[in-house]
Design a protein around this motif. Structure first.
Motif, PDB file in Angstrom:
ATOM      1  N   UNK A 309      37.349  45.907  -8.114  1.00 29.77           N
ATOM      2  CA  UNK A 309      36.740  44.726  -8.732  1.00 29.77           C
ATOM      3  C   UNK A 309      37.557  44.253  -9.923  1.00 29.77           C
ATOM      4  N   UNK A 310      37.801  45.192 -10.850  1.00 32.54           N
ATOM      5  CA  UNK A 310      38.516  44.813 -12.063  1.00 32.54           C
ATOM      6  C   UNK A 310      39.944  44.397 -11.750  1.00 32.54           C
ATOM      7  N   UNK A 320      41.730  28.340 -11.664  1.00 40.44           N
ATOM      8  CA  UNK A 320      40.906  27.826 -10.581  1.00 40.44           C
ATOM      9  C   UNK A 320      41.147  28.498  -9.252  1.00 40.44           C
ATOM     10  N   UNK A 321      41.975  29.536  -9.221  1.00 40.38           N
ATOM     11  CA  UNK A 321      42.280  30.269  -7.994  1.00 40.38           C
ATOM     12  C   UNK A 321      41.689  31.672  -8.086  1.00 40.38           C
ATOM     13  N   UNK A 322      41.817  32.438  -7.022  1.00 40.63           N
ATOM     14  CA  UNK A 322      41.428  33.830  -7.136  1.00 40.63           C
ATOM     15  C   UNK A 322      40.902  34.447  -5.860  1.00 40.63           C
ATOM     16  N   UNK A 323      41.096  35.753  -5.769  1.00 37.43           N
ATOM     17  CA  UNK A 323      40.471  36.574  -4.739  1.00 37.43           C
ATOM     18  C   UNK A 323      39.211  37.153  -5.354  1.00 37.43           C
ATOM     19  N   UNK A 324      38.087  36.997  -4.685  1.00 35.46           N
ATOM     20  CA  UNK A 324      36.800  37.413  -5.235  1.00 35.46           C
ATOM     21  C   UNK A 324      36.399  38.740  -4.585  1.00 35.46           C
ATOM     22  N   UNK A 325      36.540  39.866  -5.300  1.00 32.10           N
ATOM     23  CA  UNK A 325      36.203  41.158  -4.701  1.00 32.10           C
ATOM     24  C   UNK A 325      34.689  41.347  -4.619  1.00 32.10           C
ATOM     25  N   UNK A 326      34.252  41.845  -3.487  1.00 29.85           N
ATOM     26  CA  UNK A 326      32.834  42.113  -3.252  1.00 29.85           C
ATOM     27  C   UNK A 326      32.680  43.610  -3.015  1.00 29.85           C
ATOM     28  N   UNK A 327      32.030  44.288  -3.937  1.00 29.95           N
ATOM     29  CA  UNK A 327      31.842  45.743  -3.836  1.00 29.95           C
ATOM     30  C   UNK A 327      30.364  46.067  -3.906  1.00 29.95           C
ATOM     31  N   UNK A 328      29.985  47.172  -3.277  1.00 31.41           N
ATOM     32  CA  UNK A 328      28.609  47.646  -3.377  1.00 31.41           C
ATOM     33  C   UNK A 328      27.656  47.051  -2.377  1.00 31.41           C
ATOM     34  N   UNK A 504      27.470  42.571  -8.107  1.00 29.45           N
ATOM     35  CA  UNK A 504      26.609  43.119  -9.156  1.00 29.45           C
ATOM     36  C   UNK A 504      27.502  43.762 -10.200  1.00 29.45           C
ATOM     37  N   UNK A 505      27.205  43.512 -11.461  1.00 27.21           N
ATOM     38  CA  UNK A 505      27.970  44.134 -12.530  1.00 27.21           C
ATOM     39  C   UNK A 505      27.103  44.422 -13.736  1.00 27.21           C
ATOM     40  N   UNK A 506      27.364  45.557 -14.375  1.00 23.98           N
ATOM     41  CA  UNK A 506      26.691  45.879 -15.633  1.00 23.98           C
ATOM     42  C   UNK A 506      27.464  45.261 -16.791  1.00 23.98           C
ATOM     43  N   UNK A 507      26.738  44.621 -17.694  1.00 35.50           N
ATOM     44  CA  UNK A 507      27.339  44.151 -18.921  1.00 35.50           C
ATOM     45  C   UNK A 507      27.219  45.230 -19.986  1.00 35.50           C
ATOM     46  N   UNK A 508      28.183  45.321 -20.885  1.00 37.39           N
ATOM     47  CA  UNK A 508      29.342  44.427 -21.015  1.00 37.39           C
ATOM     48  C   UNK A 508      30.545  44.836 -20.185  1.00 37.39           C
ATOM     49  N   UNK A 509      30.387  45.868 -19.320  1.00 35.08           N
ATOM     50  CA  UNK A 509      31.553  46.362 -18.581  1.00 35.08           C
ATOM     51  C   UNK A 509      32.231  45.257 -17.778  1.00 35.08           C
ATOM     52  N   UNK A 510      31.435  44.407 -17.106  1.00 35.53           N
ATOM     53  CA  UNK A 510      32.048  43.399 -16.249  1.00 35.53           C
ATOM     54  C   UNK A 510      32.846  42.367 -17.043  1.00 35.53           C
ATOM     55  N   UNK A 511      32.548  42.221 -18.359  1.00 36.70           N
ATOM     56  CA  UNK A 511      33.308  41.280 -19.177  1.00 36.70           C
ATOM     57  C   UNK A 511      34.787  41.645 -19.199  1.00 36.70           C
ATOM     58  N   UNK A 512      35.093  42.927 -19.000  1.00 35.17           N
ATOM     59  CA  UNK A 512      36.470  43.408 -19.011  1.00 35.17           C
ATOM     60  C   UNK A 512      37.043  43.486 -17.598  1.00 35.17           C
ATOM     61  N   UNK A 513      36.339  42.932 -16.626  1.00 30.87           N
ATOM     62  CA  UNK A 513      36.837  42.969 -15.244  1.00 30.87           C
ATOM     63  C   UNK A 513      36.585  41.630 -14.561  1.00 30.87           C
ATOM     64  N   UNK A 514      35.438  41.502 -13.897  1.00 27.35           N
ATOM     65  CA  UNK A 514      35.178  40.275 -13.157  1.00 27.35           C
ATOM     66  C   UNK A 514      34.883  39.092 -14.067  1.00 27.35           C
ATOM     67  N   UNK A 515      34.646  39.318 -15.351  1.00 22.32           N
ATOM     68  CA  UNK A 515      34.380  38.228 -16.272  1.00 22.32           C
ATOM     69  C   UNK A 515      35.498  37.196 -16.300  1.00 22.32           C
ATOM     70  N   UNK A 519      34.961  32.861 -15.093  1.00 27.91           N
ATOM     71  CA  UNK A 519      35.272  31.637 -15.841  1.00 27.91           C
ATOM     72  C   UNK A 519      36.581  30.976 -15.395  1.00 27.91           C
ATOM     73  N   UNK A 520      37.571  31.792 -15.002  1.00 24.29           N
ATOM     74  CA  UNK A 520      38.886  31.239 -14.698  1.00 24.29           C
ATOM     75  C   UNK A 520      39.167  31.034 -13.229  1.00 24.29           C
ATOM     76  N   UNK A 521      38.360  31.645 -12.351  1.00 21.91           N
ATOM     77  CA  UNK A 521      38.601  31.538 -10.917  1.00 21.91           C
ATOM     78  C   UNK A 521      37.929  30.330 -10.298  1.00 21.91           C
ATOM     79  N   UNK A 522      37.784  30.329  -8.984  1.00 22.74           N
ATOM     80  CA  UNK A 522      37.130  29.194  -8.311  1.00 22.74           C
ATOM     81  C   UNK A 522      35.711  28.996  -8.821  1.00 22.74           C
ATOM     82  N   UNK A 523      35.275  27.740  -8.895  1.00 20.70           N
ATOM     83  CA  UNK A 523      33.929  27.430  -9.402  1.00 20.70           C
ATOM     84  C   UNK A 523      32.907  27.557  -8.278  1.00 20.70           C
ATOM     85  N   UNK A 524      32.889  28.723  -7.630  1.00 25.54           N
ATOM     86  CA  UNK A 524      32.014  28.936  -6.474  1.00 25.54           C
ATOM     87  C   UNK A 524      30.932  29.974  -6.745  1.00 25.54           C
TER      88      UNK A 524
END
Length: 604
Positions: A309-310, A320-328, A504-515, A519-524
């Motif tokens: 994920x991270x 605006x680009x990105x691969x969106x990892x789906x885990x869990x 699914x992500x726990x904060x604030x951990x996800x702020x340092x990974x999928x966060x 904000x910067x990846x696709x607006x999906x």
């Protein structure tokens, strides 16, 4: 059926050590890709790697692979140390092993890792996959500012017999520094005035933490090369020191990583390069609309999904680009997956069972591309780290993004600091967004969500999901099974009803990974932020705020960042972390799903 089965070929020269070759031989034939509708694009991507000599450029650490801007190239050059980390660390491994043996011999019963993001996720994978060997100290992870999580670790340890491993690349990250301040105060208040004897630091050279560890006399300090980014640091001191403290041989882990590095090198045929195939599939999948990289595995390997994920989200989710990892997500039938999926299945001990094989055949019959990777033994997880790091760097080349920066991460940090300053001034935290309620609970909608709904009707958030979107639950709550259950139920309802991917992500951990991706990846993305007043609170020594206030500031700050990035988001704040209240919120949201009555069942 598989378009790209991987088999190892040998060369007459450049052979690595015998131990590494044995690992390479055991990795042989354990990765395969069925590209399905992506086959033409994957072939073209591999041709690009060959024509532009990308693998050779990667191993030669050429920043020009990712940017033509000299200033950006200079920054990238200072982030490529991970490529040689498995070789760089070898002379230090006896010291790492001796240190770990010394901790055990000194009678310590517990080790607590205080970290966040890249400094904690790889150790979490080692703990989940390899476990802690008998006779070694119990290993605890604290990568949360939730006061319940802090108190849980506090209650699980024998303070005089605990070593605290403070891990921070920058040395200035607010979360581990707050945790360290708490445990330092606990040691001092217990009469343990030689508290530095129970602290060990892992950080970069010259950081505030490095200086502090030297000045205050920490038990030990491990200085990592500054050219290894946090999310690429699994095979450096950040991953290997914790692994050694769990009783594992760091040299054996490094051998697996070196084997993967050799198998995927420029002197090897591209047809046998599993990292190249994975990276090309990730990039070409994203460019073709299959940007939901879905990692499936048995529970034993579930932790590596968080690490992936991270790595993938923070590396590719920008511009605006990105691969969106789906885990869990649990493995489901092909009918539950949309046309935006690329699936990777990981097996921990050899080939998957027949039931999993049937599911993979089902994906192929439905035209869903997938890859399979098998670990010959649990310690080969170190090779998996290297494969994904290489693949992600290569995906960045084809996507045209710099995989070694994180331009949007600071955004949420700055928002948190502004809220903490407001709290210092007024004693309360301001809220942002359009005020509303859901299931009787306080809530706020982002301006983009309000525009989509036509009115601040919070329970209609999930009606905003469209094909190709994903739904993200971001929880600032204690990590307990009772609280997780209704949120996982909601994920299942969303996927079944809409075929949209869920995270699914726990904060604030996800702020340092999928966060970064949010904000910067696709607006999906459609985002549900959930926070709560703590059942118990814990002060942060030396600060005017508590862990509970810090956690709420991080939740509100990230929601404000999502709002400013024009993302569709809802922030629900509970008066307490109560499973019953959370079930009501999840049920109210699910009631608006398009096919929900067909799948309705009681929220757990």
């Amino acid at each position: 059926m598989l378009h790209y089965p991987i088999g190892m070929t040998t060369t007459d020269s450049g052979q690595p050590s015998e131990r590494v070759l044995r690992c390479a031989d055991r990795l042989d034939g354990r990765f395969a890709l069925w590209a399905g509708p992506l086959k033409g694009r994957v072939d073209d991507g591999l041709a690009t790697l060959t024509r532009e000599k990308v693998i050779a450029g990667l191993y030669a650490k050429q920043p020009s692979l990712w940017s033509t801007d000299p200033a950006v190239q200079a920054k990238i050059a200072n982030r490529l140390g991970w490529l040689t980390s498995p070789e760089w660390v070898i002379p230090s491994l006896p010291r790492v092993q001796q240190f770990a043996e010394g901790i055990r011999a000194a009678g310590f019963a517990h080790v607590v890792l205080l970290g966040m993001g890249g400094s904690s996720l790889a150790p979490e994978v080692f703990r989940a996959v390899l476990g802690v060997k008998a006779g070694w100290p119990a290993f605890h992870m604290l990568d949360s500012t939730d006061p319940g999580a802090v108190a849980a670790v506090d209650g699980a340890i024998d303070l005089p017999r605990t070593v605290f491993l403070l891990a921070s690349k920058s040395g200035g990250t607010i979360e581990p520094n707050s945790m360290a301040a708490h445990f330092k105060a606990r040691l001092e208040s217990s009469g343990l005035t030689r508290w530095p004897d129970q602290f060990v630091a892992i950080t970069d050279d010259g950081t505030a933490l490095h200086r502090r560890a030297a000045e205050e006399g920490f038990r030990d300090v491990f200085v990592n090369p500054s050219d290894i980014g946090g999310r690429y640091s699994a095979l450096s001191f950040f991953g290997l020191v914790p692994a050694a403290l769990m009783g594992h041989d760091p040299a054996a882990l490094v051998d697996w990583a070196r084997a993967m590095l050799w198998l995927c090198g420029p002197d090897r045929p591209l047809s046998t390069n599993s990292a190249a195939l994975l990276g090309v599939a990730m990039a070409e999948g994203a460019l073709a609309g299959r940007d939901k990289l879905t990692v499936l595995s048995p529970p034993r390997l579930e932790a590596i999904g968080l690490w992936i994920d991270q790595l993938v989200a923070e590396s590719t989710g920008k511009d605006g680009k990105g691969v969106i990892p789906i885990a869990g997500e649990p493995m489901g039938p092909s009918k539950d997956y949309g046309a935006d999926r690329l699936i990777v299945h990981l097996s921990p001990d050899g080939p998957p069972d027949e039931s999993t094989r049937n599911s993979l055949r089902d994906f192929a019959a439905a035209g869903i591309p997938f890859a399979e990777a098998e670990l010959p033994e649990p310690a080969a997880i170190a090779a998996e780290f290297l494969r994904w790091e290489l693949a992600t760097a290569l995906a960045g080349v084809l996507l045209g993004v710099n995989p070694f920066d994180e331009p949007n991460v600071q955004q949420a940090k700055d928002a948190t600091q502004r809220l903490l300053q407001a709290h210092r001034a007024s004693g309360s935290l301001p809220r942002s967004g359009s005020s509303c309620s859901i299931a009787g609970q306080e809530a706020w909608l982002s301006s983009r969500a309000v525009a989509g709904l036509g009115a601040p009707v919070a329970n209609r958030l999930l009606s905003l999901l469209a094909p190709g979107d994903y739904f993200a639950i971001l929880a600032y709550l204690p990590p307990t099974a009772e609280l997780v259950a209704p949120m996982e139920w909601l994920r299942e309802q969303v996927r079944t009803s809409t075929r949209c991917a869920t995270t699914f992500g726990y904060g604030p951990r996800y702020l340092h990974s999928t966060g970064q991706l949010h904000k910067g990846g696709p607006a999906t993305g459609v985002f549900l932020v959930i926070s709560a007043d703590p059942a118990i609170d814990v002060p942060v020594p030396g600060e005017s705020y508590s862990f509970g206030i810090l956690e709420q500031a991080q939740a509100s700050g990230d929601f404000a960042s999502l709002d400013s990035a024009a993302r569709r988001a809802l922030h629900v704040h509970l008066p307490r972390p109560d499973a019953g209240l959370l079930r009501d919120v999840c049920a109210a949201l699910a009631a608006d799903l398009p096919l929900f009555p067909l799948h309705k069942r009681q929220v757990p």
